[in-house]
Motif scaffolding. Structure first.
Motif, short mmCIF file in Angstrom:
data_model
loop_
_atom_site.label_atom_id
_atom_site.label_comp_id
_atom_site.label_asym_id
_atom_site.label_seq_id
_atom_site.Cartn_x
_atom_site.Cartn_y
_atom_site.Cartn_z
N ARG A 110 1.16 -1.32 -0.20
CA ARG A 110 0.16 -0.01 -0.20
C ARG A 110 1.25 0.80 0.24
O ARG A 110 2.28 0.98 -0.03
CB ARG A 110 -0.85 0.09 1.13
CG ARG A 110 -1.80 -1.48 1.10
CD ARG A 110 -3.23 -0.09 0.44
NE ARG A 110 -3.78 -1.29 0.08
CZ ARG A 110 -5.11 -0.77 -0.90
NH1 ARG A 110 -5.64 0.19 -1.48
NH2 ARG A 110 -6.12 -1.46 -1.21
N TYR A 111 0.42 2.07 0.09
CA TYR A 111 0.90 3.63 0.33
C TYR A 111 2.10 3.71 -0.98
O TYR A 111 1.30 3.20 -2.09
CB TYR A 111 2.15 3.96 1.31
CG TYR A 111 1.10 3.68 2.32
CD1 TYR A 111 -0.18 4.47 3.00
CD2 TYR A 111 1.69 2.06 3.46
CE1 TYR A 111 -0.60 3.69 4.64
CE2 TYR A 111 0.98 1.85 4.60
CZ TYR A 111 -0.32 2.56 4.52
OH TYR A 111 -0.69 2.02 5.90
N GLY A 113 4.42 1.80 -1.43
CA GLY A 113 5.08 0.82 -2.41
C GLY A 113 5.58 -0.46 -0.99
O GLY A 113 6.23 1.01 -0.21
N LEU A 139 -3.05 1.13 -8.61
CA LEU A 139 -4.22 1.10 -8.30
C LEU A 139 -3.70 1.52 -7.03
O LEU A 139 -2.27 2.51 -6.89
CB LEU A 139 -4.25 -0.32 -8.15
CG LEU A 139 -4.50 -1.03 -9.57
CD1 LEU A 139 -4.66 -2.29 -8.78
CD2 LEU A 139 -5.89 -0.22 -9.80
N GLY A 141 -3.16 -0.18 -3.70
CA GLY A 141 -2.29 -1.11 -3.64
C GLY A 141 -2.74 -2.01 -4.25
O GLY A 141 -2.92 -2.62 -5.47
N ALA A 145 -4.94 -6.38 -7.82
CA ALA A 145 -3.79 -6.66 -8.96
C ALA A 145 -3.66 -8.30 -8.23
O ALA A 145 -3.54 -9.43 -8.85
CB ALA A 145 -2.25 -6.08 -8.71
#
Ligand code: JB8
Length: 252
Positions: A110-111, A113, A139, A141, A145
């Motif tokens: 998230r954030y 990476g 996206l 996060g 995916a």
């Protein structure tokens, strides 16, 4: 096949209970476990991120937390998949390759990476580490995916799809081309007729028509796929004539 997913939003992976993937899990064909990354935090606030070294916007996921999680979840010989917009693009070839692995762990960032040393560390420790993107868009996060990749992989696991015929046709019917259009009854709908040839019962003619439709659609929308097929000798003289008759330049 065993799949583990590590995420700070385990509920994001709830769709894995549904449909074909859900059935494959119930039948024991695919064993999927979703873990909460925060289970491997050690502070009162269960912190998983920190500011980027060198400055810049946003936050980066901490290597120490990911390291504790992956040391526990990754089994010897497992493949670590890290979804990231800066990875190689995931495609059907990658899905076929991953469908042959016995154990896959998806690490959902998230954030901005995950600290770049995490991929390096597990590569150095001899794991297969794949940093993969599902396309050229960003996206929030890795969870969505991961859902897309698990669906693409799981349907290729032997014994998985309800109708194995549909997979066989996919792989050798129009390999490397977009699919031809499909129709069902009624044969007339809102004044639109199903192409007459499909009602003829003449299977050779129907096959040729479908090949031509796939070729034209691909030449129109994905000229890159036509060029790749031409280069690998994947187009017959008849294919080339069909493309030329439809007004497309010779791809060679
Ligand atoms: C933070 O677009 B993506 C993607 C975006 C992400 C992360 C992982 C994947 C982590 N942003 O595939």
């Amino acid at each position: 096949m065993r799949i583990d997913v590590v995420s700070i939003f385990p509920e994001y992976l709830a769709p894995l209970d549904l449909s074909l993937v859900g059935k494959a899990r119930q039948s024991g064909l695919v064993d999927i476990t979703v873990h909460d990354l925060r289970d491997w935090t050690s502070d009162r606030h269960r912190t998983v991120d920190d500011t980027p070294v060198g400055g810049g916007a946003g936050m980066v996921m901490r290597a120490d937390v990911w390291g504790r999680a992956l040391d526990e979840v990754l089994q010897p010989g497992a493949t670590l998949v890290i979804p990231t917009p800066s990875g190689r693009t995931f495609n059907q070839r990658e899905a076929e390759d991953l469908a042959r692995r016995e154990r896959i762990v998806f690490a959902c960032g998230r954030y901005e990476g995950i600290d770049g040393r995490v991929a390096r560390h597990y590569r150095g420790a001899d794991y297969h580490v794949e940093e993969l993107s599902i396309g050229d868009y960003v996206l929030n996060g890795g969870e969505v995916a991961t859902l897309a990749m698990i669906e693409a992989i799981a349907r290729l696991v032997p014994g998985m799809v309800g109708n194995p015929e549909s997979l066989v046709e996919e792989s050798h019917g129009a390999a490397g081309l977009l699919e031809y259009p499909v129709f069902t009854r009624p044969t007339t709908w809102r004044g639109l007729d199903v192409p007459e040839i499909l009602l003829s019962g003449h299977h050779a003619n129907i096959e040729r028509w479908r090949r031509d439709e796939a070729l034209e659609r691909t030449a129109q929308l994905r000229p890159d796929l036509i060029a790749a097929l031409a280069k690998s000798q994947g187009l017959s003289a008849r294919d080339l004539r069909a493309l030329s008759d439809a007004g497309f330049e010779n791809p060679s």
